[in-house]
Scaffold this motif. Structure first.
Motif, mmCIF file in Angstrom:
data_model
loop_
_atom_site.group_PDB
_atom_site.id
_atom_site.type_symbol
_atom_site.label_atom_id
_atom_site.label_comp_id
_atom_site.label_asym_id
_atom_site.label_seq_id
_atom_site.Cartn_x
_atom_site.Cartn_y
_atom_site.Cartn_z
ATOM 1 N N LEU A 205 0.825 -1.209 0.000
ATOM 2 C CA LEU A 205 0.000 0.000 0.000
ATOM 3 C C LEU A 205 0.856 1.256 0.000
ATOM 4 O O LEU A 205 0.559 2.238 -0.692
ATOM 5 C CB LEU A 205 -0.917 -0.014 1.234
ATOM 6 N N LYS A 206 1.949 1.207 0.769
ATOM 7 C CA LYS A 206 2.852 2.357 0.826
ATOM 8 C C LYS A 206 3.483 2.616 -0.540
ATOM 9 O O LYS A 206 3.589 3.775 -0.985
ATOM 10 C CB LYS A 206 3.936 2.094 1.875
ATOM 11 N N GLU A 208 2.186 1.763 -3.380
ATOM 12 C CA GLU A 208 1.140 2.237 -4.283
ATOM 13 C C GLU A 208 0.841 3.714 -4.050
ATOM 14 O O GLU A 208 0.668 4.489 -4.997
ATOM 15 C CB GLU A 208 -0.126 1.401 -4.066
ATOM 16 N N LYS A 209 0.797 4.086 -2.768
ATOM 17 C CA LYS A 209 0.572 5.500 -2.448
ATOM 18 C C LYS A 209 1.700 6.368 -2.978
ATOM 19 O O LYS A 209 1.467 7.460 -3.499
ATOM 20 C CB LYS A 209 0.444 5.686 -0.931
ATOM 21 N N LYS A 210 2.923 5.871 -2.820
ATOM 22 C CA LYS A 210 4.067 6.635 -3.321
ATOM 23 C C LYS A 210 4.000 6.758 -4.841
ATOM 24 O O LYS A 210 4.299 7.811 -5.413
ATOM 25 C CB LYS A 210 5.368 5.967 -2.900
ATOM 26 N N SER A 213 1.380 9.300 -5.555
ATOM 27 C CA SER A 213 1.895 10.625 -5.211
ATOM 28 C C SER A 213 2.902 11.113 -6.245
ATOM 29 O O SER A 213 2.881 12.282 -6.658
ATOM 30 C CB SER A 213 2.529 10.582 -3.820
#
Length: 738
Positions: A205-206, A208-210, A213
């Motif tokens: 998830l991290k 994917e968020k990065k 972003s």
């Protein structure tokens, strides 16, 4: 017969002591006073007065619980308590306890107090009751205590007690608690087993968020790049379009040449429209685009846009139809926005319609008792696929249909943003292979009170404007000015070169030179060494903070001394920050930015009209001299409130300051120019007069120095977000609600 009574005493024990109304009372050996007659004189023995009766100990006489009965609502059940303990099930947690004293002769004279230890460890007076009922007592162990006393005497030390145990419900018994522990252990094991999977999912998830972003940042960078490029492209495009228009007017050119020039001109206009779209999209994204409306005939705009596309149409298989059915076409609207919306919709229609017709129509409808002016753009082209239809207004979205043409993906996103800004409704209907219809619904009666109204106010050039000389001073004052006071030339040059790219720099080699520059130039911030010849940094800081012209300037002190006493001396002199040598340019820059941002935040709170409590806190955070300065300015303005042409020069003369000094001082404290501060104070006084309701709006406008009521209304709206009449109504409604 009444006779005067003389109180006396003798040493005789049990002697009759008086006569009163021919009645005699005897005194018993237990200490009660009695009266008797002896020559008409009353006697008493003080030893009898001090003697007291002893209360019998309290005892618990009964214990009963309440049980439910179908025939009678509640039924008492007596419980024996021979062992001094009572055990109850959890459903019998309402019970009654009776008590009394062992001596029946004292029953009416005795008072009781009780306590239920474990529930509330407080003694309560029984209030002449001899039984207490406790209701819905939670499970647990308790001790009931009861004590007694005679009226107006101390409580007896003998306390009767009864242990009461209320069993917990089934789910709170010990074996269920063991079961809970087993279940909890199983849950913990499952959690531990899933920990690896959880860590993996969190990492995914991290990542994917990065990724999202980074993609968003990349899009923003692209948009910023496109925006910067478009600004650069508009100048050469202007130079292209100008000569082209001149060439088209040249009658010496042949028809063939004119047609070629026309193609170049049309392509240039097309490129200019694309550039404008990017700039408009950027404005809507950053919320810098403001609605600017005027009342006009919207059918004229639709005709102009439709005819332009009709003339530019190079496809003989496509016909443009302009259909205007509405009669009442005079509404408030933003012409530039409507033109941009229509340009994008018609441009898309022309790209995806190889043959057939493109229709732009205008009519009026009524839905839910609301009148709408409806603009429709329809075509008979390829249409939009069912999968693409929900996403066509997303930024940078590219359709997946087989007829999809490459594009920027911002056209319809821009249309959606402009429609929302226009407080309108945009609907789309499409059928693959048959065509698409975009419908724009504008509220016919919407006057857009929050928007800018063109030509609604005639701006008076003399109101709140600067002279040419003052304008130049303001422009100079708007630059962030940093004064560096340092006797070491190498360090001074190091600081100067580190800051010169972002700030305008002034330098001084000692405190006295720095003080002279500070008084004349009024810098935004001062960076000073402490140990210097002629005048040190501590003395310079004190002078800066004690002078009303410079008291608002933040001071950063630099020194090689790092002791607590040295730092205390620096802060006692009024310094805003303290940096020890050696220091990095990055640290110094960061400290400067933080201090200036903090000052700007205070200035924004002072400037705000909404958060009055925060505004008061902002004033409190200023030093005494700065508050005195603000009070003086306010008094000058309020004393001359009806003065029509008050400006910075007038206030500067009253304050005995130069224009630039006054401007920098006001700007540094309030983030407003002098004229903005004048208008704000005038508006505040106007608001007070409005809320009093003793004068009309026109009278108030003249009282606070406005020669035009319309201009006063516009200034008031700029300050408070609504017109004077709307403001009064909103305040009245709030009072009514309270």
């Amino acid at each position: 017969m009444n006779s005067k009574i003389l109180l006396s005493y003798n040493n005789h024990d049990g002697i009759p002591i008086g006569e009163f109304m021919s009645k005699s009372v005897s005194m018993t050996n237990d200490g009660l006073i009695y009266f008797g007659s002896q020559n008409g004189v009353c006697y008493f023995n003080p030893d009898y007065v001090t003697r007291k009766m002893k209360v019998a100990p309290a005892s618990i006489t009964g214990f009963a619980t309440f049980t439910s009965n179908k025939e009678s609502k509640n039924e008492e059940k007596e419980i024996a308590f021979l062992s001094g303990k009572v055990e109850l099930p959890n459903n019998q947690n309402t019970f009654k306890i009776s008590f009394s004293v062992l001596d029946i002769t004292q029953s009416d004279q005795a008072e009781f107090s009780y306590m239920l230890e474990g529930l509330e460890n407080i003694w309560y007076n029984a209030q002449n009751e001899k039984q207490i009922t406790f209701r819905n007592i939670p499970p647990g162990k308790y001790k009931f205590l009861i004590r007694s006393r005679l009226k107006n005497q101390d409580w007896d030390s003998n306390v009767a007690s009864l242990d009461i145990i209320i069993a917990p419900p089934l789910l709170l018994t010990w074996y269920f608690k063991v079961l809970y522990c087993i279940i909890g252990t199983i849950i913990i094991i499952l959690i531990l087993k899933s920990y690896k999977k959880k860590v993996y999912l969190e990492g995914s998830l991290k990542m994917e968020k990065k990724k999202i972003s980074d993609q968003q940042e990349l899009n923003n960078e692209r948009l910023r790049f496109y925006t910067n490029i478009t600004h650069e492209l508009r100048t050469p495009l202007t130079l292209i379009l100008g000569p082209l228009e001149d060439l088209l007017c040249d009658k010496s050119l042949s028809l063939k040449q004119i047609n070629k020039i026309g193609i170049i001109r049309d392509s240039s206009h097309r490129l200019l429209n694309l550039i404008n779209d990017i700039m408009e999209f950027r404005k809507t994204e950053t919320q810098n685009r403001k609605l600017s409306v005027e009342k006009d005939d919207i059918s004229t705009v639709i005709n102009e846009v439709g005819i332009r596309f009709k003339e530019l149409n190079s496809n003989p298989k496509v016909s443009y139809i302009i259909d205007i059915k509405s009669e009442n076409n005079n509404i408030y609207f933003d012409k530039e926005m409507i033109v941009t919306i229509l340009n994008n919709l018609l441009s898309n229609a022309s790209k995806y319609t190889p043959k057939g017709e493109i229709r732009i129509s205008l009519n009026s409808i009524n839905e839910n008792n609301i009148d709408y002016t409806v603009i429709s753009v329809s075509d008979t082209g390829y249409g939009i696929t069912e999968n693409d239809l929900p996403h066509i207004f997303n930024r940078y979205y590219q359709g997946t249909g087989k007829y999809q043409i490459a594009g920027s993906g911002i056209g319809l996103a821009l249309v959606k943003g402009l429609v929302e800004l226009h407080q309108a409704i945009l609907d789309v209907e499409s059928q693959e292979g048959k065509g698409t219809t975009f419908t724009l619904k504008l509220i016919t009666d919407n006057t857009y009170p929050e928007a800018i109204h063109k030509n609604s106010v005639e701006v008076q050039p003399n109101d709140f404007e600067l002279s040419e000389e003052e304008t130049q001073e303001v422009q100079n004052a708007q630059k962030t000015l940093v004064l560096i006071v340092e006797d070491n030339s190498d360090i001074r040059e190091y600081i100067r070169t580190s800051l010169c790219d972002d700030y305008e720099i002034l330098t001084a080699s000692n405190g006295k030179e720095g003080w002279d520059i500070a008084k004349n130039k009024i810098p935004n911030i001062i960076i000073s060494d402490i140990m210097m010849p002629v005048m040190d940094g501590i003395e310079l800081c004190k002078l800066v903070k004690e002078d009303i012209c410079t008291s608002h300037i933040p001071v950063i002190l630099l020194t090689a001394k790092d002791s607590l006493q040295d730092k205390e001396m620096g802060y006692d002199s009024g310094a805003d920050s303290y940096i020890t040598k050696p220091f990095s340019a990055k640290l110094l820059t960061s400290r400067i930015v933080n201090i200036l941002e903090a000052r700007k935040k205070i200035a924004r709170l002072i400037k705000s009209t909404q958060a009055q409590s925060e505004q008061e806190e902002a004033y409190k955070s200023l030093n005494k001299l700065d508050n005195v300065f603000i009070d003086k300015i306010t008094k000058i303005i309020e004393d001359n409130l009806d003065m029509e042409k008050m400006d910075i020069g007038f206030i500067a003369d009253k304050m005995c300051m130069s224009h630039s000094t006054l401007y920098r001082k006001i700007k540094g404290l309030t983030d407003m120019s002098a004229n903005e501060l004048i208008r704000k104070i005038k508006m505040q006084n106007g608001e007070k007069l409005l809320l009093k309701g003793e004068q009309s709006i026109s009278e108030i406008s003249y009282m606070i120095g406005f020669s035009s009521v319309a201009y006063f209304r516009q200034c008031f709206k700029d300050e408070y977000g609504m017109s004077p009449s709307e403001y009064v109504k909103s305040k009245s409604s709030k009072k009514d609600q309270e």
